[in-house]
Structures are given as structure tokens and as C-alpha cells.
Design a protein around this motif. Structure first.
Motif, mmCIF file in Angstrom:
data_model
loop_
_atom_site.group_PDB
_atom_site.id
_atom_site.type_symbol
_atom_site.label_atom_id
_atom_site.label_comp_id
_atom_site.label_asym_id
_atom_site.label_seq_id
_atom_site.Cartn_x
_atom_site.Cartn_y
_atom_site.Cartn_z
ATOM 1 N N GLN A 131 -38.529 41.412 -18.876
ATOM 2 C CA GLN A 131 -37.887 41.138 -17.589
ATOM 3 C C GLN A 131 -36.532 40.459 -17.782
ATOM 4 O O GLN A 131 -35.560 40.766 -17.077
ATOM 5 N N SER B 139 -39.616 54.945 -18.548
ATOM 6 C CA SER B 139 -39.725 54.876 -17.084
ATOM 7 C C SER B 139 -39.979 53.448 -16.613
ATOM 8 O O SER B 139 -39.519 53.044 -15.546
ATOM 9 N N PHE B 140 -40.728 52.657 -17.417
ATOM 10 C CA PHE B 140 -41.008 51.278 -17.018
ATOM 11 C C PHE B 140 -39.706 50.479 -16.913
ATOM 12 O O PHE B 140 -39.466 49.776 -15.932
ATOM 13 N N GLY C 197 -36.750 51.764 -16.555
ATOM 14 C CA GLY C 197 -35.975 52.341 -15.459
ATOM 15 C C GLY C 197 -36.376 51.784 -14.115
ATOM 16 O O GLY C 197 -35.515 51.469 -13.266
ATOM 17 N N ASN C 198 -37.671 51.614 -13.898
ATOM 18 C CA ASN C 198 -38.137 51.054 -12.622
ATOM 19 C C ASN C 198 -37.698 49.600 -12.467
ATOM 20 O O ASN C 198 -37.310 49.174 -11.372
ATOM 21 N N GLU C 199 -37.775 48.836 -13.563
ATOM 22 C CA GLU C 199 -37.394 47.433 -13.472
ATOM 23 C C GLU C 199 -35.886 47.276 -13.223
ATOM 24 O O GLU C 199 -35.457 46.446 -12.411
ATOM 25 N N SER D 219 -33.952 49.473 -11.815
ATOM 26 C CA SER D 219 -33.667 49.961 -10.457
ATOM 27 C C SER D 219 -33.819 48.835 -9.445
ATOM 28 O O SER D 219 -33.065 48.759 -8.460
ATOM 29 N N LYS D 220 -34.780 47.944 -9.694
ATOM 30 C CA LYS D 220 -34.959 46.813 -8.783
ATOM 31 C C LYS D 220 -33.750 45.872 -8.853
ATOM 32 O O LYS D 220 -33.343 45.296 -7.840
ATOM 33 N N PRO E 8 -31.929 53.805 -7.644
ATOM 34 C CA PRO E 8 -32.635 54.452 -8.766
ATOM 35 C C PRO E 8 -31.727 54.549 -9.987
ATOM 36 O O PRO E 8 -30.537 54.823 -9.892
ATOM 37 N N GLU F 21 -31.863 55.552 -14.487
ATOM 38 C CA GLU F 21 -32.590 56.068 -15.653
ATOM 39 C C GLU F 21 -32.188 55.252 -16.866
ATOM 40 O O GLU F 21 -31.011 54.962 -17.085
ATOM 41 N N ARG G 227 -26.870 55.423 -13.366
ATOM 42 C CA ARG G 227 -27.180 55.123 -11.967
ATOM 43 C C ARG G 227 -27.181 56.417 -11.163
ATOM 44 O O ARG G 227 -26.449 57.365 -11.457
ATOM 45 N N SER G 228 -28.006 56.408 -10.120
ATOM 46 C CA SER G 228 -28.068 57.610 -9.269
ATOM 47 C C SER G 228 -26.767 57.841 -8.503
ATOM 48 O O SER G 228 -26.448 58.978 -8.138
#
Length: 450
Positions: A42, A99-100, A102-104, A106-107, A112, A114, A129-130
Motif C-alpha cells: 500500500q 491486477s491487484f 492496478g486496482n490499488e 486506480s484508487k 482506472p 493498468e 492511465r485510462s
């Protein structure tokens, strides 16, 4: 479910220790992941997200020296900017998506994203970044090395391995007295005296061993008392029988029919007394020599009285020499044949053979010599086949009810002395089959026959 569990105490102890270790390792991994790895990840995600956001902020500044500021920031923070083609040339295709992460991230970024990681000489995090799908930012992770996590895995593996081997050693130490108890119990079952066992181990096992020693001493005293009783009765009966025999010999010739009956009864009683003595002295016949079982069979058959040539059929195979006590084994063969004569019917078939030979026909440690005596009577009730081996027990009424009930008990006692086995089974057509098996390898010292 319970059938899948190990059967022995040693295996169950090892299984229990292994299960506890597996649970402990799983909990350890979980605790490390939750309280060590996850907070670190984190923090890394927050730093990466902050660097990406800072660079995006610098790109949005409307100042003259923006490009110089961006270059200085990349040099200081290790953040590089690539378009898609440049990213491919820089090694994007050799990265691995996470992916883990990427999700963190993104927050943190609020959109979103990658994330991919590469680990060649240095470890890099690639972020897209998206909002800018053709743009990649590469961040150098100078403080992260995957080898830093290897000591944790190594220590966990080492602790688990040492615990397993320590548990196996502990289980062996704990079960060693139980194995001694098992061996002693088998000796008692075979009619031997195991002696007193050493009282060692856990307190519960010490108590069991002490109780076993008390039981063993009680069995030995009971056996001695029974042998003394049988020997005393057998000895005391000889004197009146001798006087009766002398008295009958002095009877007038006009009463020969009475004399013959009395003498026959005296001979029967002497035979029963001899069986008592043989049963008592079974343990004393411990001198073994290598003998040919076929020779003993022929000697016993030639010594039989009141039996015709067609009453016994011999089928004797070629046998290796067997360690045995010849006198005791002759008594075994004689008792089996007499049992077939008294309770069965003629003809009586006697066969010998060998089992467990090697493919080349040689003997091995598992080779056993066998003898089968089959009569032509009515057989025996299968529910009583084990009972007839007990002292003073006889078979069903179909096989008669005379005798002392010691014939087959002596057979089993002598066969066990030779570390063999004796069994009964009914013939498919008619009659009873008595089979004995004797091992070729004997733990006692064997003297070659002269």
C-alpha cells in the motif's frame, strides 16, 4: 472419513504434528501477508500514484521552462514518460501485469489504471492511465528487490522442515516403549516368557508397562501352577495304575477277557498321562536340529499299530531340511494322524510340500514347508475350529467325544514352539484337513543333523 486416518499411533502422531505445522504455516503466511506485505504494498502504491500525479500536474503547468522542470523531475524521481512505441522499445513487452496493483493505484489516481512490473537488472513499475491510453510512465523502484522476500520463505521452510523431523523423532521416541510392549505381547501369545520390560517413557506408558509386567508375572505364575498340577496328577496316577496292572497279571487265566479290557483301559490312561506330560514339557523342547520332515512322517506311519496298508496314502514332495525338534515334531504328526483315525475315517491322506520358492526354485526367507493330513470323515463345525486347539476342548459330536482333549492343543503348542502355524479346514467333499507350516529360517541356533 475415520477410515482415512492413519492406524498406528506413530503415524497418527506424525499426521497430527504435520497438520498442526500446516495450519501454523498457513496462519504465518496470512499474518505476514496482512501485517507485513500488504502495508508495504500500500505504501509503494501510494508513492507510485503520487509520482504519477505529480508528473501529470507538472505537464499541466503553463510555464516557459516546463520541459526542463519535467526533465529535472524525471532525473530526481526516476519517472520516465514513453509513448506506446517507445515503451515497446524500452521493454514493455517483457513486463507482467498485476491486477491487484492496478486496482490499488486506480484508487489513488481516481481513474482506472493498468500496472505492469519488469525485473531485469532493475525493477520498474509501468503505469498507464485510462485518460491517456497511449502514454506509459515508468517508475524506478530502487528500494524493492524480490530477493528481499526470499529469507522469509527460506526461514519458514526451514522451521517447517525442522519441526517435521523433530516431530518424527519425538513420535519414534514416544512409541518405542509401545513397540516393546507389542513384541512382548506377541511372545506371550506364542507361549514364551518375555521377561520384565523396562519402565520408561511418558508417565501413562510407564503405568501401562508396569501393569503389563504385573500381568506377565501373573500369567507365568498361573502357567507354573497349572504345569505343577498337571505334572503332579500325572505322576500320582502312575502308581495306582501300576498296581492295577500287576493285579490283573495275577488274575487266573479263566478271566482273560477281563484282563484284556483292564489292560486296554490302563494303556489308554497311560497315553492320556503322556499327553499331560508332553503338554507340560512343551517349552523344554528347545533344542533344534535340521531334519527332513518326510523322514519323520515315514517313521511315525511305520510305527502305527492296527492300521492297514490302504488306510494311509502318502504324497511326499522333495523338501529342504527344516530346523525342528524331532521328538516334538513326531508327537505333532502322531497326534494329527491319531485324531484323524479316532474322529475321521479312512483313507487318511498325508501330503507335504514347499511354498514361497523363488522363480529359480531356490528357498528364500519366506519359504515354508507344509504338511497336510486329510481324513475321510464328516468334517468339523467351522464355528468350533478355533476351540479345538484349546486344552481339554473337543470338536462336535460328529467327530466323537473321547480322549483328553489335549491332542490338538499339544499340536499347536509344539508348532508355535517351531514358529510355525497350524490351521483347520473342511474338505470340499468330506473330511477335515489339518495343515501345519514351518519356516526354514529360525531365530534359534540350529545344529545340523548327524
Amino acid at each position: 472419513m475415520w477410515r482415512l486416518l492413519p492406524r498406528t499411533a506413530f503415524a497418527r502422531t506424525v499426521f497430527l504434528i504435520a497438520l498442526i505445522l500446516v495450519i501454523n504455516q498457513a496462519v504465518s503466511y496470512l499474518m505476514i501477508a496482512v501485517y507485513v506485505v500488504k502495508p508495504g504494498v500500500q505504501q509503494i502504491v501510494y508513492l507510485i500514484g503520487s509520482q504519477v500525479e505529480t508528473r501529470a500536474l507538472l505537464e499541466r503547468l503553463d510555464i516557459e521552462n516546463r520541459d526542463a522542470v519535467l526533465r529535472d523531475y524525471e532525473a530526481l524521481g526516476g519517472v520516465e514518460h514513453f509513448d506506446f512505441d517507445e515503451a515497446l522499445e524500452a521493454g514493455l513487452e517483457y513486463t507482467v501485469a498485476y491486477s491487484f496493483l492496478g486496482n490499488e493505484i486506480s484508487k489513488v489516481l481516481g481513474e482506472p489504471a493498468e500496472v505492469r512490473l519488469s525485473n531485469n537488472d532493475d525493477m520498474y513499475a509501468w503505469v498507464r492511465r485510462s485518460s491517456a491510453p497511449d502514454q506509459w510512465q515508468r517508475i524506478l523502484l530502487t528500494e524493492i528487490d524480490e530477493r528481499t522476500s526470499s529469507p522469509i520463505i527460506f526461514y519458514l521452510f526451514l522451521i517447517g522442515t525442522l519441526s517435521v523431523f523433530g516431530g518424527i523423532w519425538f513420535a519414534r521416541w514416544l512409541n518405542r516403549p509401545l513397540k516393546a510392549l507389542q513384541a512382548a505381547a506377541r511372545k506371550i501369545a506364542a507361549g514364551d516368557d518375555p521377561g520384565l520390560l523396562e519402565e520408561r517413557g511418558a508417565s501413562e506408558i510407564v503405568q501401562v508397562t508396569r501393569a503389563f509386567n504385573q500381568m506377565s508375572r501373573g500369567i507365568q505364575r498361573l502357567e507354573q501352577d497349572r504345569n505343577l498340577l498337571l505334572a503332579g496328577i500325572s505322576h500320582d496316577l502312575r502308581t495306582p495304575l501300576t498296581r492295577i496292572r500287576l493285579a490283573t497279571e495275577m488274575m487266573p487265566s479263566t478271566e482273560d477277557y477281563l484282563v484284556e479290557g483292564i489292560v486296554h483301559d490302563i494303556d489308554d490312561m497311560n497315553a492320556i498321562i503322556d499327553q499331560f506330560i508332553d503338554y507340560v514339557r512343551a517349552r523344554d523342547t528347545a533344542t533344534f536340529t535340521e531334519e527332513d520332515l518326510n523322514v519323520l512322517v515315514q517313521d511315525v506311519v511305520e510305527g502305527l499299530q492296527y492300521i492297514g496298508e490302504d488306510d494311509i496314502k502318502l504324497t511326499l514332495a522333495e523338501l529342504p531340511l527344516v530346523p525342528m525338534q524331532a521328538v516334538a515334531m513326531k508327537r505333532v504328526i502322531s497326534n494329527i494322524i491319531e485324531n484323524a483315525q479316532h474322529y475321521g475315517a479312512s483313507p487318511i491322506c498325508i501330503e507335504t510340500g514347499v511354498t514361497e520358492l523363488t522363480p529359480t526354485g531356490e528357498v528364500s526367507a519366506r519359504t515354508r514347508v507344509w504338511l497336510e493330513v486329510t481324513d475321510s470323515g464328516q468334517g468339523l463345525d467351522e464355528s468350533k475350529m478355533d476351540d479345538v486347539f484349546e486344552p481339554f476342548m473337543q470338536g462336535n459330536q460328529a467327530r466323537g467325544g473321547e480322549g483328553s482333549g489335549l491332542g490338538l492343543a499339544i499340536v499347536r503348542r509344539f508348532v508355535q514352539l517351531h514358529q510355525g502355524e497350524v490351521s483347520l479346514r473342511n474338505h470340499p467333499d468330506a473330511g477335515l484337513i489339518v495343515r501345519i507350516e514351518l519356516p526354514l529360517r529360525h531365530r534359534n541356533t540350529v545344529t545340523p543333523a548327524a
